[in-house]
Design a protein around this motif. Structure first.
Motif, short mmCIF file in Angstrom:
data_model
loop_
_atom_site.label_atom_id
_atom_site.label_comp_id
_atom_site.label_asym_id
_atom_site.label_seq_id
_atom_site.Cartn_x
_atom_site.Cartn_y
_atom_site.Cartn_z
N THR A 56 0.83 -1.20 0.00
CA THR A 56 0.00 0.00 0.00
C THR A 56 0.87 1.25 0.00
OG1 THR A 56 -1.76 -1.15 1.21
CG2 THR A 56 -1.81 1.24 1.24
N ILE A 57 0.42 2.25 -0.76
CA ILE A 57 1.01 3.57 -0.65
C ILE A 57 -0.06 4.53 -0.14
CG2 ILE A 57 2.70 3.18 -2.46
CD1 ILE A 57 0.98 5.09 -4.24
N TYR A 58 0.41 5.66 0.38
CA TYR A 58 -0.48 6.65 0.96
C TYR A 58 -0.12 8.03 0.43
CZ TYR A 58 -0.92 2.81 4.30
OH TYR A 58 -1.11 1.57 4.87
N LEU A 59 -1.11 8.91 0.49
CA LEU A 59 -0.87 10.31 0.22
C LEU A 59 -1.58 11.11 1.30
CD1 LEU A 59 0.48 12.30 -1.80
CD2 LEU A 59 -1.78 12.55 -2.85
N GLN A 60 -0.80 11.64 2.22
CA GLN A 60 -1.34 12.49 3.27
C GLN A 60 -1.42 13.90 2.73
OE1 GLN A 60 -2.48 11.74 6.47
NE2 GLN A 60 -3.16 13.87 6.46
N MET A 61 -2.62 14.46 2.71
CA MET A 61 -2.84 15.79 2.14
C MET A 61 -3.32 16.74 3.23
SD MET A 61 -4.63 14.72 -1.48
CE MET A 61 -6.16 14.18 -0.71
N ASN A 62 -2.52 17.72 3.54
CA ASN A 62 -2.86 18.71 4.56
C ASN A 62 -3.02 20.09 3.93
OD1 ASN A 62 -2.55 16.70 6.55
ND2 ASN A 62 -0.36 17.17 6.77
N SER A 63 -3.63 21.00 4.66
CA SER A 63 -3.82 22.37 4.19
C SER A 63 -4.40 22.39 2.78
CB SER A 63 -2.48 23.14 4.22
OG SER A 63 -1.94 23.12 5.52
N LEU A 64 -5.44 21.62 2.59
CA LEU A 64 -6.00 21.48 1.25
C LEU A 64 -6.58 22.80 0.75
CD1 LEU A 64 -7.55 17.96 1.69
CD2 LEU A 64 -6.01 18.62 -0.16
N LYS A 65 -6.44 22.99 -0.56
CA LYS A 65 -6.93 24.18 -1.23
C LYS A 65 -7.99 23.77 -2.27
CE LYS A 65 -2.29 26.21 -0.95
NZ LYS A 65 -1.18 26.81 -1.73
N THR A 66 -8.81 24.73 -2.67
CA THR A 66 -9.84 24.40 -3.66
C THR A 66 -9.22 23.89 -4.96
OG1 THR A 66 -9.90 26.71 -4.34
CG2 THR A 66 -11.53 26.00 -2.70
N GLU A 67 -8.04 24.38 -5.26
CA GLU A 67 -7.37 23.95 -6.50
C GLU A 67 -6.82 22.53 -6.42
OE1 GLU A 67 -6.78 26.76 -4.78
OE2 GLU A 67 -4.64 27.31 -4.84
N ASP A 68 -6.91 21.89 -5.27
CA ASP A 68 -6.52 20.48 -5.15
C ASP A 68 -7.65 19.55 -5.57
OD1 ASP A 68 -4.83 21.34 -2.11
OD2 ASP A 68 -3.91 20.95 -4.06
N THR A 69 -8.81 20.10 -5.86
CA THR A 69 -9.95 19.29 -6.29
C THR A 69 -9.64 18.54 -7.57
OG1 THR A 69 -11.58 20.73 -5.23
CG2 THR A 69 -12.34 19.42 -7.11
N GLY A 70 -10.05 17.27 -7.60
CA GLY A 70 -9.85 16.46 -8.79
C GLY A 70 -9.96 14.98 -8.48
N VAL A 71 -9.77 14.19 -9.50
CA VAL A 71 -9.70 12.73 -9.33
C VAL A 71 -8.24 12.36 -9.16
CG1 VAL A 71 -10.21 10.47 -10.31
CG2 VAL A 71 -11.78 12.40 -10.71
N TYR A 72 -7.96 11.64 -8.10
CA TYR A 72 -6.58 11.25 -7.78
C TYR A 72 -6.37 9.78 -8.15
CZ TYR A 72 -5.60 15.61 -5.40
OH TYR A 72 -5.37 16.93 -5.12
N TYR A 73 -5.30 9.54 -8.89
CA TYR A 73 -4.96 8.21 -9.37
C TYR A 73 -3.61 7.78 -8.82
CZ TYR A 73 -8.42 9.34 -13.00
OH TYR A 73 -9.55 9.71 -13.68
N CYS A 74 -3.51 6.52 -8.43
CA CYS A 74 -2.19 5.98 -8.15
C CYS A 74 -1.72 5.19 -9.37
CB CYS A 74 -2.15 5.14 -6.89
SG CYS A 74 -2.99 3.56 -6.99
N ALA A 75 -0.41 5.06 -9.48
CA ALA A 75 0.17 4.39 -10.63
C ALA A 75 1.41 3.62 -10.20
CB ALA A 75 0.53 5.40 -11.70
N SER A 76 1.67 2.55 -10.94
CA SER A 76 2.83 1.70 -10.66
C SER A 76 3.82 1.80 -11.81
CB SER A 76 2.37 0.25 -10.49
OG SER A 76 3.47 -0.59 -10.24
N ALA A 77 5.09 1.92 -11.47
CA ALA A 77 6.12 2.04 -12.49
C ALA A 77 6.16 0.82 -13.39
CB ALA A 77 7.48 2.24 -11.84
#
Length: 124
Positions: free
Chosen positions: A78-99
């Motif tokens: 598993t990987i994680y993405l901790q997102m703090n101090s979120l802004k309206t411009e961070d809105t979107g669909v977030y995808y993870c990807a494998s090399a």
């Protein structure tokens, strides 16, 4: 068959936090770099963050540096993405990807498997 499944998205107010997770299966997870990308409405998909197979190297888009943290737990695939101090411009669909290649770290390119995405909406 490699599968990546994201979770943790949702609706949050500006200034808030979310933690995204991406569970991987179908390959030797610990041998591959991983990345997070996002796509806002009407925009192209963009790089957010990446982590090497060992977790020793990380990279971030300038727009999220100091606010987002990528990490991985190889024992849980598993990987994680901790997102703090979120802004309206961070809105979107977030995808993870494998090399695409094992033991290769090219943070912004070279990914061959993608998850289905998780929606993050930051309201003002």
């Amino acid at each position: 068959q490699v599968q990546l499944v994201e979770s943790g998205g949702g609706l949050v107010q500006a200034g808030g936090s979310l933690r995204l997770s991406c569970a991987a299966s179908g390959r030797t997870f610990k041998d591959y770099a991983m990345g997070w990308f996002r796509q806002a409405p009407g925009k192209e998909r963009e790089f957010v963050a990446a982590i090497s197979w060992s977790g020793q190297r990380t990279d971030y888009a300038d727009s999220v540096k100091g606010r987002f943290t990528i990490s991985r737990e190889n024992a849980k695939n598993t990987i994680y993405l901790q997102m703090n101090s979120l802004k309206t411009e961070d809105t979107g669909v977030y995808y993870c990807a494998s090399a695409a290649a094992s033991f290769v770290y090219t943070p912004r390119r070279g990914y061959d498997y993608w998850g289905q995405g998780t929606q993050v909406t930051v309201s003002s």
